[in-house]
Scaffold this active site. Structure first.
Site, PDB file in Angstrom:
ATOM      1  N   ASP A  29      10.033  -4.050   3.170  1.00 54.95           N
ATOM      2  CA  ASP A  29       8.668  -3.879   3.653  1.00 54.95           C
ATOM      3  C   ASP A  29       8.738  -3.266   5.048  1.00 54.95           C
ATOM      4  OD1 ASP A  29       6.028  -4.248   4.642  1.00 54.95           O
ATOM      5  OD2 ASP A  29       5.744  -5.966   3.315  1.00 54.95           O
ATOM      6  N   ILE A  30       8.011  -2.176   5.281  1.00 51.58           N
ATOM      7  CA  ILE A  30       8.076  -1.517   6.592  1.00 51.58           C
ATOM      8  C   ILE A  30       7.180  -2.204   7.624  1.00 51.58           C
ATOM      9  CG2 ILE A  30       8.760   0.718   5.671  1.00 51.58           C
ATOM     10  CD1 ILE A  30       5.849   1.634   6.020  1.00 51.58           C
ATOM     11  N   GLU A  88      -3.268  -5.790  -1.268  1.00 56.30           N
ATOM     12  CA  GLU A  88      -2.970  -4.750  -0.280  1.00 56.30           C
ATOM     13  C   GLU A  88      -2.766  -3.381  -0.920  1.00 56.30           C
ATOM     14  OE1 GLU A  88       0.414  -7.779   0.224  1.00 56.30           O
ATOM     15  OE2 GLU A  88      -1.000  -7.276  -1.366  1.00 56.30           O
ATOM     16  N   HIS A  93       3.380  -6.187  -7.171  1.00 55.63           N
ATOM     17  CA  HIS A  93       4.604  -6.337  -6.386  1.00 55.63           C
ATOM     18  C   HIS A  93       4.802  -7.789  -5.982  1.00 55.63           C
ATOM     19  CE1 HIS A  93       1.341  -5.471  -3.516  1.00 55.63           C
ATOM     20  NE2 HIS A  93       2.039  -6.130  -2.592  1.00 55.63           N
ATOM     21  N   HIS A  95       6.645 -10.266  -3.084  1.00 59.17           N
ATOM     22  CA  HIS A  95       7.235 -10.369  -1.753  1.00 59.17           C
ATOM     23  C   HIS A  95       8.391 -11.368  -1.792  1.00 59.17           C
ATOM     24  CE1 HIS A  95       3.901  -8.392   0.580  1.00 59.17           C
ATOM     25  NE2 HIS A  95       3.184  -8.801  -0.456  1.00 59.17           N
TER      26      HIS A  95
END
Length: 291
Positions: A29-30, A88, A93, A95
Site C-alpha cells: 500500500d503506497i 476506497e 482487496h 489489507h
C-alpha cells in the site's frame, strides 16, 4: 473505466509487487498504516469481495495466507492483521497489516510516509519470504526487532543467553546466489571474531590474502547495484528481489557494513562485512573476475 488496481494488473501503473500468480496480485500500500502494509487483490475486477464465486473467494484467501506468511517473516510484528473495507477502491482487496497493538489496525490513524528505497527493500524482503503455492514453510528471519518483540512478550527469553544467529540467517539468504562479473561466483556466508583493529592487514588475513594486499572499500548498495536492479545483469526480477532482501538484512541487522576488495585481479576476492550485536563480524564472501 478500469479500477486503479486493474491498471496495476495490466502494467499501466507501477506498484511495489510482493507476490503474484495467475489470478492474484499482492503489492505494498503506497499510503500505509505501518511499514509492510500490503494489499491482496484478485486480478479479475470485482467491486464487492463477497460477489466473488465461493471457489474464487477461497482462492483469494489462500493466496492472502501465503502473502501474510511472507509479511510476518520479513517485518517485525506480533501478528498480521486482516481487514476488508471495500469503500476506497471499487476492486475487491484484502489489507494485510503488520501489528503489535490493536490500534495499528485503526484506519483513522494518519498514514505514514515511506521512502521509495525503503518500499523497494520491503517489497523484496517480503517477496523473498512468501511460501510457494504448495504451502511450504519459509523460516522467518531472526532480526533485531523480532528478538526485541520476543523479549517483550517472553521475559524468560530476555534472561536467556543471547544466541548469534546471524550466520544461519545469512546462509539462508545467500543460498544459491551467484555474483556475476566476467564469471559467476557463489556468495558464501561468513562469520569471524572481530580483530582488535580493522586495518588492511587484519582484513587481508580474514580474506586469506597476503597481509600487504591492496584493499579497496566500496559501499554495499553500490557493490550490489547491478544485482538488485529489476532489469540488471540477472535478467530475473525474482533473483533481484533475493539480492535486495540480502542487502536489506545486512543494512538493518549489522553495523558499519562495508565491502572490501582485495588485490587487483584477474581474480578479486571480496568480503562484505558488518558488526553483529555481540561484536563479531558477519557477512558474505565471493570472488570477482576482472580482466
Amino acid at each position: 473505466m478500469p479500477s486503479i488496481f486493474s491498471r496495476i494488473v495490466s502494467g499501466e501503473l507501477p506498484a511495489y509487487k510482493v507476490a503474484e500468480d495467475e489470478h492474484h496480485l499482492a503489492f505494498l500500500d503506497i499510503t500505509p498504516l505501518v511499514e509492510g502494509h500490503t494489499l491482496v487483490i484478485p486480478k479479475k475486477e470485482v467491486d464487492y469481495i463477497f460477489d466473488l464465486p465461493p471457489a474464487e473467494l477461497a482462492a483469494l484467501h489462500h493466496f492472502a495466507q501465503r502473502v501474510a506468511k511472507g509479511v510476518k517473516a520479513a517485518v517485525t510484528c506480533r501478528r498480521i492483521g486482516v481487514a476488508v473495507i471495500g469503500l476506497e477502491v471499487p476492486h475487491a482487496h484484502i489489507h494485510l497489516i503488520p501489528m503489535n497493538n490493536v490500534s495499528d489496525m485503526n484506519f483513522a490513524n494518519p498514514k505514514i510516509k515511506v521512502a521509495e528505497a525503503r518500499m523497494k527493500e520491503l517489497a523484496a524482503a517480503i517477496g523473498a519470504q512468501v511460501p510457494g503455492a504448495d504451502g511450504g514453510a519459509v523460516a522467518p528471519l531472526d532480526t533485531k526487532g523480532s528478538r526485541e518483540t520476543e523479549e517483550t512478550n517472553n521475559p524468560a527469553a530476555a534472561a536467556a543467553p543471547a544466541q548469534d544467529s546471524s550466520l544461519g540467517q545469512l546462509q539462508q539468504l545467500t543460498k544459491g546466489l551467484y555474483f556475476m562479473s566476467e564469471s559467476d561466483a557463489p556468495l558464501e556466508a561468513v562469520s569471524f571474531p572481530a580483530p582488535s583493529s580493522m586495518n588492511d592487514e587484519a582484513l587481508a588475513k580474514l580474506a586469506g590474502q597476503p597481509t600487504d594486499a591492496k584493499v579497496e572499500k566500496q559501499e554495499l548498495t553500490y557493490f550490489l547495484r547491478n544485482h538488485t536492479a529489476d532489469k540488471g545483469v540477472l535478467g530475473d526480477p525474482a533473483l533481484a528481489n533475493r539480492f535486495k532482501a540480502l542487502q536489506m538484512y545486512l543494512k538493518q541487522e549489522l553495523e558499519d557494513v562495508q565491502v572490501y576488495r582485495f588485490g587487483s585481479g584477474p581474480q578479486v576476492p571480496v568480503l562484505a562485512l558488518g558488526k553483529t550485536e555481540d561484536g563479531k563480524l558477519a557477512g558474505f564472501k565471493t570472488v570477482l573476475t576482472e580482466t
